[in-house]
Scaffold this active site. Sequence first.
Site, mmCIF file in Angstrom:
data_model
loop_
_atom_site.group_PDB
_atom_site.id
_atom_site.type_symbol
_atom_site.label_atom_id
_atom_site.label_comp_id
_atom_site.label_asym_id
_atom_site.label_seq_id
_atom_site.Cartn_x
_atom_site.Cartn_y
_atom_site.Cartn_z
ATOM 1 N N CYS A 107 -50.833 -23.480 18.704
ATOM 2 C CA CYS A 107 -52.200 -24.022 19.613
ATOM 3 C C CYS A 107 -52.336 -25.447 19.058
ATOM 4 O O CYS A 107 -51.293 -25.980 18.155
ATOM 5 C CB CYS A 107 -53.229 -23.260 19.665
ATOM 6 S SG CYS A 107 -54.225 -22.890 18.108
ATOM 7 N N ARG B 231 -57.024 -20.295 18.896
ATOM 8 C CA ARG B 231 -56.183 -19.341 19.712
ATOM 9 C C ARG B 231 -55.120 -18.664 18.957
ATOM 10 O O ARG B 231 -54.622 -17.430 19.167
ATOM 11 C CB ARG B 231 -55.896 -20.230 20.947
ATOM 12 C CG ARG B 231 -57.122 -20.643 21.904
ATOM 13 C CD ARG B 231 -56.582 -21.684 22.714
ATOM 14 N NE ARG B 231 -56.329 -23.014 22.225
ATOM 15 C CZ ARG B 231 -55.995 -23.818 22.616
ATOM 16 N NH1 ARG B 231 -55.700 -23.973 23.709
ATOM 17 N NH2 ARG B 231 -55.795 -24.981 22.033
ATOM 18 N N ASP C 283 -58.862 -23.887 25.509
ATOM 19 C CA ASP C 283 -59.516 -23.970 23.832
ATOM 20 C C ASP C 283 -60.620 -23.732 24.026
ATOM 21 O O ASP C 283 -61.803 -24.213 24.633
ATOM 22 C CB ASP C 283 -59.367 -25.495 23.875
ATOM 23 C CG ASP C 283 -59.685 -26.085 22.365
ATOM 24 O OD1 ASP C 283 -60.164 -24.897 21.699
ATOM 25 O OD2 ASP C 283 -59.507 -27.053 22.109
HETATM 26 P P1 4NP Z 1 -57.204 -24.044 18.701
HETATM 27 O O1 4NP Z 1 -58.885 -24.776 18.816
HETATM 28 O O2 4NP Z 1 -56.392 -25.014 18.777
HETATM 29 O O3 4NP Z 1 -57.318 -22.654 19.542
HETATM 30 O O4 4NP Z 1 -57.240 -23.610 17.222
HETATM 31 C C1 4NP Z 1 -59.108 -25.805 18.340
HETATM 32 C C2 4NP Z 1 -59.682 -25.894 17.169
HETATM 33 C C3 4NP Z 1 -59.875 -27.079 16.450
HETATM 34 C C4 4NP Z 1 -59.914 -28.290 17.130
HETATM 35 C C5 4NP Z 1 -59.410 -28.309 18.386
HETATM 36 C C6 4NP Z 1 -59.152 -27.031 18.881
HETATM 37 N N1 4NP Z 1 -60.366 -29.467 16.543
HETATM 38 O O5 4NP Z 1 -60.313 -30.488 17.226
HETATM 39 O O6 4NP Z 1 -60.864 -29.443 15.233
#
Ligand code: 4NP
Length: 146
Positions: A7, A13, A117
């Site tokens: 991800c 995720r 997300d």
């Molecule tokens: P992930 O969610 O891609 O599902 O781990 C996110 C976690 C952090 C960030 C973006 C998406 N961020 O911009 O810090």
Amino acid sequence: MKILMICLGNICRSPLAEGIMQHLADKQGLGWTIDSAGTGNWHVGQCPDHRSTRVAQRYGVDISKQVCRQFSVADFDEFDLLMVMDRNNLRNVLAMARNSADQAKIRLLLNDREVPDPYYDDNQFEPVYKLIEDGCKRIINEFAHQ
Ligand code: 4NP
């Protein structure tokens, strides 16, 4: 079978996807190795988001010991399948593919749908868990008996 779940941050995720897929594969004694990584590097070295850890724990899946890392080109050699959560990840990982063999390993976990997300919405963690679980079950059904 070695599968990498991917991800953006590798804290919401893909840690869930790693934990759920490893849990399901272990339950069936498949001997699969599952890992996860993020296309971004903001959270490298951190453990998963506590909201992901909590929802996983409710379903008997422990993701608390995972450590965030960034996706790298070497992962194309290490893994048989690279499963991305959304089309943004798909674009980023495809852009790093060196050849058609690398490209062929990449696919969306939910085929034609994205895992949204959940980072900015606490209420999304439960539905995201269910979406990922459905995707993992489909992958098990597709590859477990090959
Ligand atoms: P992930 O969610 O891609 O599902 O781990 C996110 C976690 C952090 C960030 C973006 C998406 N961020 O911009 O810090």
